[in-house]
Design a protein around this motif. Structure first.
Motif, mmCIF file in Angstrom:
data_model
loop_
_atom_site.group_PDB
_atom_site.id
_atom_site.type_symbol
_atom_site.label_atom_id
_atom_site.label_comp_id
_atom_site.label_asym_id
_atom_site.label_seq_id
_atom_site.Cartn_x
_atom_site.Cartn_y
_atom_site.Cartn_z
ATOM 1 N N GLY A 328 0.801 -1.217 0.000
ATOM 2 C CA GLY A 328 0.000 0.000 0.000
ATOM 3 C C GLY A 328 0.831 1.262 0.000
ATOM 4 O O GLY A 328 0.326 2.340 -0.333
ATOM 5 N N SER A 329 2.105 1.141 0.378
ATOM 6 C CA SER A 329 2.969 2.329 0.418
ATOM 7 C C SER A 329 3.927 2.412 -0.763
ATOM 8 O O SER A 329 4.770 3.299 -0.817
ATOM 9 C CB SER A 329 3.767 2.342 1.728
ATOM 10 N N SER A 330 3.808 1.475 -1.710
ATOM 11 C CA SER A 330 4.733 1.459 -2.859
ATOM 12 C C SER A 330 4.541 2.677 -3.755
ATOM 13 O O SER A 330 3.445 3.243 -3.853
ATOM 14 C CB SER A 330 4.496 0.205 -3.699
ATOM 15 N N TYR A 331 5.610 3.044 -4.444
ATOM 16 C CA TYR A 331 5.452 4.056 -5.490
ATOM 17 C C TYR A 331 4.738 3.429 -6.680
ATOM 18 O O TYR A 331 4.687 2.210 -6.822
ATOM 19 C CB TYR A 331 6.793 4.673 -5.854
ATOM 20 N N ARG A 332 4.123 4.285 -7.526
ATOM 21 C CA ARG A 332 3.180 3.810 -8.531
ATOM 22 C C ARG A 332 3.545 4.303 -9.926
ATOM 23 O O ARG A 332 4.174 5.360 -10.068
ATOM 24 C CB ARG A 332 1.767 4.337 -8.208
ATOM 25 N N PRO A 333 3.120 3.569 -10.959
ATOM 26 C CA PRO A 333 3.169 4.137 -12.309
ATOM 27 C C PRO A 333 2.326 5.420 -12.346
ATOM 28 O O PRO A 333 1.196 5.455 -11.835
ATOM 29 C CB PRO A 333 2.551 3.045 -13.182
ATOM 30 N N GLY A 334 2.892 6.458 -12.902
ATOM 31 C CA GLY A 334 2.213 7.755 -12.921
ATOM 32 C C GLY A 334 2.781 8.743 -11.924
ATOM 33 O O GLY A 334 2.571 9.963 -12.050
ATOM 34 N N ASP A 335 3.489 8.246 -10.902
ATOM 35 C CA ASP A 335 4.135 9.149 -9.945
ATOM 36 C C ASP A 335 5.177 10.021 -10.652
ATOM 37 O O ASP A 335 5.795 9.608 -11.636
ATOM 38 C CB ASP A 335 4.831 8.360 -8.839
ATOM 39 N N ILE A 336 5.387 11.208 -10.125
ATOM 40 C CA ILE A 336 6.476 12.076 -10.592
ATOM 41 C C ILE A 336 7.379 12.340 -9.394
ATOM 42 O O ILE A 336 6.921 12.792 -8.337
ATOM 43 C CB ILE A 336 5.953 13.387 -11.182
ATOM 44 N N ILE A 337 8.673 12.042 -9.568
ATOM 45 C CA ILE A 337 9.647 12.111 -8.475
ATOM 46 C C ILE A 337 10.638 13.230 -8.757
ATOM 47 O O ILE A 337 11.193 13.324 -9.862
ATOM 48 C CB ILE A 337 10.409 10.779 -8.351
ATOM 49 N N VAL A 345 11.233 13.039 -12.644
ATOM 50 C CA VAL A 345 11.096 11.789 -13.387
ATOM 51 C C VAL A 345 9.655 11.308 -13.322
ATOM 52 O O VAL A 345 9.075 11.171 -12.229
ATOM 53 C CB VAL A 345 12.028 10.694 -12.814
ATOM 54 N N GLU A 346 9.072 11.045 -14.489
ATOM 55 C CA GLU A 346 7.767 10.422 -14.569
ATOM 56 C C GLU A 346 7.946 8.908 -14.530
ATOM 57 O O GLU A 346 8.674 8.341 -15.354
ATOM 58 C CB GLU A 346 7.065 10.826 -15.865
ATOM 59 N N VAL A 347 7.307 8.263 -13.587
ATOM 60 C CA VAL A 347 7.408 6.811 -13.453
ATOM 61 C C VAL A 347 6.346 6.156 -14.327
ATOM 62 O O VAL A 347 5.147 6.371 -14.131
ATOM 63 C CB VAL A 347 7.228 6.372 -11.985
ATOM 64 N N LEU A 348 6.798 5.360 -15.292
ATOM 65 C CA LEU A 348 5.871 4.602 -16.127
ATOM 66 C C LEU A 348 5.897 3.113 -15.800
ATOM 67 O O LEU A 348 4.961 2.390 -16.140
ATOM 68 C CB LEU A 348 6.196 4.810 -17.611
ATOM 69 N N ASN A 349 6.954 2.685 -15.127
ATOM 70 C CA ASN A 349 7.082 1.270 -14.780
ATOM 71 C C ASN A 349 7.917 1.170 -13.506
ATOM 72 O O ASN A 349 9.074 1.624 -13.475
ATOM 73 C CB ASN A 349 7.764 0.502 -15.922
ATOM 74 N N THR A 350 7.346 0.600 -12.455
ATOM 75 C CA THR A 350 8.079 0.532 -11.188
ATOM 76 C C THR A 350 9.158 -0.554 -11.205
ATOM 77 O O THR A 350 9.936 -0.665 -10.254
ATOM 78 C CB THR A 350 7.128 0.268 -10.005
ATOM 79 N N ASP A 351 9.202 -1.361 -12.276
ATOM 80 C CA ASP A 351 10.271 -2.350 -12.408
ATOM 81 C C ASP A 351 11.504 -1.757 -13.082
ATOM 82 O O ASP A 351 12.512 -2.436 -13.247
ATOM 83 C CB ASP A 351 9.766 -3.571 -13.195
ATOM 84 N N ALA A 352 11.436 -0.504 -13.456
ATOM 85 C CA ALA A 352 12.629 0.212 -13.936
ATOM 86 C C ALA A 352 13.150 1.059 -12.782
ATOM 87 O O ALA A 352 13.273 2.277 -12.864
ATOM 88 C CB ALA A 352 12.288 1.070 -15.148
ATOM 89 N N GLU A 353 13.406 0.362 -11.677
ATOM 90 C CA GLU A 353 13.744 1.029 -10.413
ATOM 91 C C GLU A 353 15.231 1.266 -10.240
ATOM 92 O O GLU A 353 15.652 2.201 -9.561
ATOM 93 C CB GLU A 353 13.210 0.212 -9.232
#
Length: 506
Positions: A328-337, A345-353
């Motif tokens: 529930g606390s994970s970062y998500r696709p769509g987040d901007i860091i 950075v726009e996150v499109l895939n959390t497996d590109a960590e």
């Protein structure tokens, strides 16, 4: 503890262990054996072996064990095929060394004498590397008792390498140095092979802290709050889905007072386990994601080697350590860091960590240490395996001279790397409509777009990025090499130690 020595023919007793003779496949004359050692007159091997058998045994890696009477004593001989002696290279000598050790272990011969089938000190160094590296065992979980590991063959193994009376091998080869580097590889392999319930970010940090016992090494461990206060939101975002909090491991090796002794900074990705986060991976072979910490383990192995070798240089290792978990606390696709250097950075895939945690560490290393060079190591992209397979790592950088030097050294160590291009077209693929960049660039050129992402965080400092996704551990398609047991390979340590030795401050 393994004991390796270089001995004169006159100081060796061939009855004390397994006597190894290199046999060239292209030489059918049995007198070839006599040319390779002064001891063959006593052995009279040609009386026992048919010439046709010798020709077959001479093929690279083939071997046969002979037991012969000499009065009331038994001589134990290993005839080892070296292939065409004119085509031997350093990696083949390394593999021959490994074959000798593994055969010794199989037959429980703890003492080995090797005849002089080599032609230079460099060849002997490679043989020694193979002898030692092949004996690595990851067996700490095979014992019922948690406080006891089964004994290893390595701990009671002795090798004598024969030299002629007029040879200067004994003075030219630093056996202790070679063994120390190999044991640093063992350390990295142990960390990488360890399961995720044993090595989490905190445990990896604790292991790094033990390096502080070594000369010239200081270790700092930054906790989650400190990382957050520094603005390293890439590291925080990737790690926040796990109960195991992220750590930033900083290992400083200071052994130079030269006025221009800028440090070389090494950055290693250490995702102690990678589920892919919300963009979860398929379950098949997910257990191998314990190896996603291999870049960080490589860097720690390099620092351990430096601590043993007393190289006059300043080197800083930075290892962002996280666990990428869905919750529930994970970062998500769509987040901007917003990253450490201010870029978004726009996150499109959390497996590109991996690129997110590397980016913060790279930018921090440059801002804090103003390095001469910065090198990073990461099991970063499956695309690298598609491009180069599982025996060659990719290298990409912004300084062709630096990259060319590293590629050249890799040819000596047998840790093969291949340069991939980095051009503006790939940078265009990671442009974002809502942020500075996005964390994936599509299916094409995935290894290069990942490097293009990292290039936003290294400014103009000479930089080289190693994608070791295919080479960090043995996988489908990995070449069968005697000195690389199953599991972690410790890839890159021997190459970078050579590089650092050549860049030491005078």
């Amino acid at each position: 503890m393994v004991k390796i020595s270089i001995e004169s023919v006159d100081n060796v007793n061939i009855f004390e262990g397994l006597f190894v003779i290199g046999l060239d496949e292209s030489n059918k004359d049995l007198n070839y054996l006599k040319k390779n050692t002064k001891l063959m007159d006593a052995l009279n091997t040609h009386k026992f072996i048919h010439e046709g058998h010798l020709e077959n045994i001479g093929k690279f890696g083939k071997n046969i064990i002979l037991y012969m009477n000499d009065d009331d004593k038994i001589i134990k001989i290993m005839l080892l095929g070296i292939g065409d002696g004119k085509k031997l290279n350093e990696d083949k000598f390394r593999q021959l060394g490994g074959i000798i050790s593994l055969k010794s272990k199989e037959l429980n011969f703890h003492n080995v004498i090797i005849s002089n089938f080599y032609s230079s000190p460099t060849n002997v160094e490679s043989i020694i590397e193979g002898l030692v590296l092949s004996l690595y065992e990851f067996n700490k979980f095979k014992e019922d008792r948690a406080d006891k590991s089964p004994p290893t063959f390595y701990e009671n193994y002795s090798v004598s390498i024969i030299t002629t009376d007029d040879s200067n091998l004994k003075n030219e080869i630093e056996i202790g140095k070679i063994v120390n580097i190999c044991e640093a590889v063992f350390y990295a392999r142990d960390l990488a092979n360890s399961p995720p319930n044993v090595i989490d970010p905190n445990a990896l940090a604790n292991s790094a802290k033990t390096l502080e016992k070594m000369k010239n090494i200081h270790v700092d461990i930054l906790n989650q709050n400190q990382i957050k206060d520094l603005g390293m939101n890439g590291i925080i975002s990737v790690g926040k889905g796990s109960e195991n909090e992220p750590k930033l491991i900083i290992v400083e090796y200071n052994n130079s007072t030269a006025s221009k002794g800028k440090p070389i900074v090494l950055v290693g990705k250490a995702v102690t386990f990678d589920t892919g986060g919300i963009s979860i991976k398929p379950s098949d072979r997910m257990d191998e994601m314990k190896f996603d910490k291999s870049g960080g383990c490589t860097v720690l192995g390099i620092m351990k080697a430096l601590g043993n070798l007393d190289v006059p240089i300043n080197v800083v290792a930075i290892i962002p350590a996280v666990e990428n978990m869905p919750s529930g606390s994970s970062y998500r696709p769509g987040d901007i860091i917003r990253m450490y250097n201010g870029k978004t950075v726009e996150v499109l895939n959390t497996d590109a960590e991996g690129r997110l945690i590397l980016a913060d560490a790279l930018a921090y290393g440059i801002a804090k240490y103003s390095p001469k060079y910065i090198l990073d190591f990461a099991t970063l992209t499956g695309a690298c395996i598609i491009a180069l397979g599982t025996n060659i790592a990719g290298i990409i950088g912004n300084d062709d001279k630096l990259v060319s030097k590293l590629v050249s050294l890799s040819r000596i160590t047998g840790e093969k790397i291949w340069q991939l291009p980095l051009s503006e077209e790939f940078s265009d693929l990671i442009k974002s409509n809502v942020a500075t960049i996005k964390n994936i660039g599509g299916r094409t050129g995935g290894t290069i777009t990942a490097a293009a992402f990292l290039s936003h965080f290294v400014s103009d400092v000479p930089w080289a990025h190693f994608d070791i996704a295919g080479t960090a551990w043995t996988q489908d398609g990995t070449a069968d090499k005697s000195y690389n047991p199953k599991g972690s390979t410790g890839f890159g340590i021997r190459t970078i130690v050579k590089f650092l030795e050549e860049n030491q401050d005078q």
